[in-house]
Design a protein around this motif. Structure first.
Motif, short mmCIF file in Angstrom:
data_model
loop_
_atom_site.label_atom_id
_atom_site.label_comp_id
_atom_site.label_asym_id
_atom_site.label_seq_id
_atom_site.Cartn_x
_atom_site.Cartn_y
_atom_site.Cartn_z
N THR A 161 0.80 -1.07 0.04
CA THR A 161 -0.08 -0.11 -0.08
C THR A 161 0.64 1.29 -0.01
N ILE A 162 0.30 2.37 -0.34
CA ILE A 162 1.28 3.77 -0.32
C ILE A 162 1.57 3.90 0.94
N PRO A 163 0.57 3.95 2.03
CA PRO A 163 1.24 4.37 3.36
C PRO A 163 2.16 3.49 3.97
N THR A 164 2.30 2.03 3.77
CA THR A 164 3.05 1.15 4.17
C THR A 164 4.40 1.25 3.47
N LEU A 165 4.37 1.28 2.14
CA LEU A 165 5.47 1.49 1.19
C LEU A 165 6.31 2.99 1.59
N VAL A 166 5.65 3.83 2.02
CA VAL A 166 6.09 5.17 2.53
C VAL A 166 6.98 4.86 4.13
N MET A 167 6.14 4.26 4.92
CA MET A 167 6.43 3.95 6.25
C MET A 167 7.72 3.29 6.34
N PHE A 168 7.75 2.18 5.30
CA PHE A 168 8.63 1.10 5.55
C PHE A 168 10.33 1.82 5.65
N PRO A 169 10.83 2.63 4.65
CA PRO A 169 11.90 3.23 4.90
C PRO A 169 12.30 3.90 5.88
N ILE A 170 11.09 4.63 6.39
CA ILE A 170 11.09 5.62 7.66
C ILE A 170 11.22 4.85 8.80
N LEU A 171 10.47 3.50 8.93
CA LEU A 171 10.74 2.91 10.20
C LEU A 171 12.20 2.10 10.25
N VAL A 172 12.68 1.86 8.97
CA VAL A 172 14.08 1.25 9.09
C VAL A 172 14.96 2.27 9.62
N VAL A 173 15.06 3.51 9.05
CA VAL A 173 15.70 4.70 9.52
C VAL A 173 15.52 4.69 11.37
N VAL A 174 14.34 4.57 11.63
CA VAL A 174 13.88 4.77 13.12
C VAL A 174 14.59 3.53 13.95
N TYR A 175 14.69 2.20 13.45
CA TYR A 175 15.20 1.05 13.86
C TYR A 175 17.04 1.24 14.14
N VAL A 176 17.52 2.01 13.05
CA VAL A 176 18.70 2.08 12.76
C VAL A 176 19.40 3.03 14.06
N ARG A 177 18.50 4.02 14.01
CA ARG A 177 18.64 5.02 15.08
C ARG A 177 18.52 4.32 16.52
N LEU A 178 17.42 3.63 16.67
CA LEU A 178 17.32 2.90 17.86
C LEU A 178 18.67 2.18 18.27
N ALA A 179 19.22 1.35 17.20
CA ALA A 179 19.98 0.40 17.34
C ALA A 179 21.58 1.32 17.74
N LYS A 180 21.64 2.37 17.07
CA LYS A 180 23.04 3.31 17.52
C LYS A 180 22.79 3.72 18.80
N ARG A 181 21.49 4.03 19.49
CA ARG A 181 21.39 4.58 20.66
C ARG A 181 21.52 3.25 21.61
N GLU A 182 20.99 2.23 21.22
CA GLU A 182 21.37 1.04 22.25
C GLU A 182 23.08 0.78 22.43
N GLU A 183 23.83 1.01 21.18
CA GLU A 183 25.05 0.77 21.28
C GLU A 183 25.82 1.64 22.17
N GLN A 184 25.20 2.82 21.87
CA GLN A 184 25.93 3.84 22.94
C GLN A 184 25.81 3.67 24.27
N MET A 185 24.61 3.09 24.64
CA MET A 185 24.24 2.48 26.18
C MET A 185 25.06 1.45 26.41
N ALA A 186 25.29 0.45 25.31
CA ALA A 186 26.21 -0.74 25.64
C ALA A 186 27.76 -0.46 26.04
N LEU A 187 27.96 0.75 25.12
CA LEU A 187 29.52 0.94 25.26
C LEU A 187 29.73 1.68 26.59
#
Length: 218
Positions: A161-187
Motif C-alpha cells: 500500500t502507499i502508506p506502508t511503502l512510505v512508512m517502511f524506509p522511515i521505520l528502517v531509519v527509526v530502527y537504525v537510530r534505536l540500534a545506534k542509541r542502544e550501542e552507545q548505552m552498551a558501550l
C-alpha cells in the motif's frame, strides 16, 4: 459488480492488528523506553496495513485511474485483487499461492521466529546484567530490529500500500537510530567488552562465518 463486503470490515482490522501486535508484544516483552518505541513503530505499520487490507483501500482509490486504464477487466475493489503484486506481475490463479505470497509467508514466519529467539537471549542477558552474545546475537548485533524489518518487508510482498511503502524506509531509519542509541548505552556499560563484540560481529547482515555452528556460542 464488485464485492460490497470486501472492505469496511473494521472488526477484522482491529482483530488482525491486535493479533500481530500481541504476537510481537509476547515475543519482545518490552521493558525499556527503547523497547516500547520499537514495538510502537511496528504497531503503527501493522495498523496501517490492515486498515487498507480490510477497512478502506486508500491506495487502490488513489491509483484507480491508472489501474482502470492499465487493467480494464480487473475489479480492484474485490478483495482478491487487492494483492496488487499478483496482478501487476502477471500472476494467474489464487493470489495466496503465487511465488511472492509464499515467499512473504516464509519471511514473516522467520521474522517472528528470529524475534522470539533474539529477545529470549536479550532478556536473559539483561537479567544477569551481562552482554547478549549468543544465539542470534552471535550472528549479528541487532537481530530484534532485523526481525521487525523482515516481518514488515514480508507484508509488503503480499499486500503493498502507499502508506506502508512510505512508512517502511522511515521505520528502517527509526530502527537504525534505536540500534545506534542502544550501542552507545552498551558501550557506556560494557566498554571494551562491547567494542570487541562490535569488532567481531556484524551489525545487521550476518556473515557466512557467523552462520556456521559454533559450540562456544551455544
Amino acid at each position: 459488480m464488485h464485492n460490497e463486503s470486501a472492505y469496511g470490515l473494521w472488526t477484522l482490522v482491529i482483530l488482525n492488528s491486535a493479533i500481530f501486535i500481541f504476537f510481537a508484544f509476547s515475543f519482545t516483552k518490552p521493558q525499556t523506553k527503547i523497547d516500547w518505541r520499537s514495538l510502537g513503530a511496528f504497531s503503527a505499520f501493522v495498523v496501517a496495513l490492515f486498515t487498507e487490507m480490510y477497512g478502506f483501500p486508500l491506495s487502490i482509490y488513489f491509483l484507480s485511474g491508472w489501474l482502470t486504464e492499465k487493467y480494464p477487466g480487473v475489479d480492484f475493489l474485490s478483495h482478491e485483487n487487492g494483492h496488487l503484486w499478483h496482478t501487476l506481475l502477471g500472476f494467474e490463479g489464487n493470489a495466496h499461492w503465487d511465488p511472492l505470497h509464499i515467499a512473504s509467508n516464509l519471511v514473516i514466519v522467520l521474522g517472528f521466529f528470529m524475534l522470539a529467539s533474539a529477545w529470549a537471549v536479550l532478556h536473559k542477558a539483561q537479567q544477569g546484567r551481562s552482554l547478549a552474545t549468543t544465539g542470534w546475537y552471535a550472528r549479528c548485533r541487532h537481530p530484534q530490529y532485523v526481525a521487525f524489518i523482515m516481518i514488515m518487508f514480508g507484508f509488503l510482498l503480499q499486500w503493498p500500500t502507499i502508506p506502508t511503502l512510505v512508512m517502511f524506509p522511515i521505520l528502517v531509519v527509526v530502527y537504525v537510530r534505536l540500534a545506534k542509541r542502544e550501542e552507545q548505552m552498551a558501550l557506556a556499560e560494557f566498554g571494551d567488552e562491547y567494542r570487541t563484540y562490535m569488532h567481531n560481529t556484524p551489525a545487521w547482515i550476518p556473515t557466512i562465518k557467523t552462520l556456521l555452528p559454533d559450540a562456544d556460542r551455544t
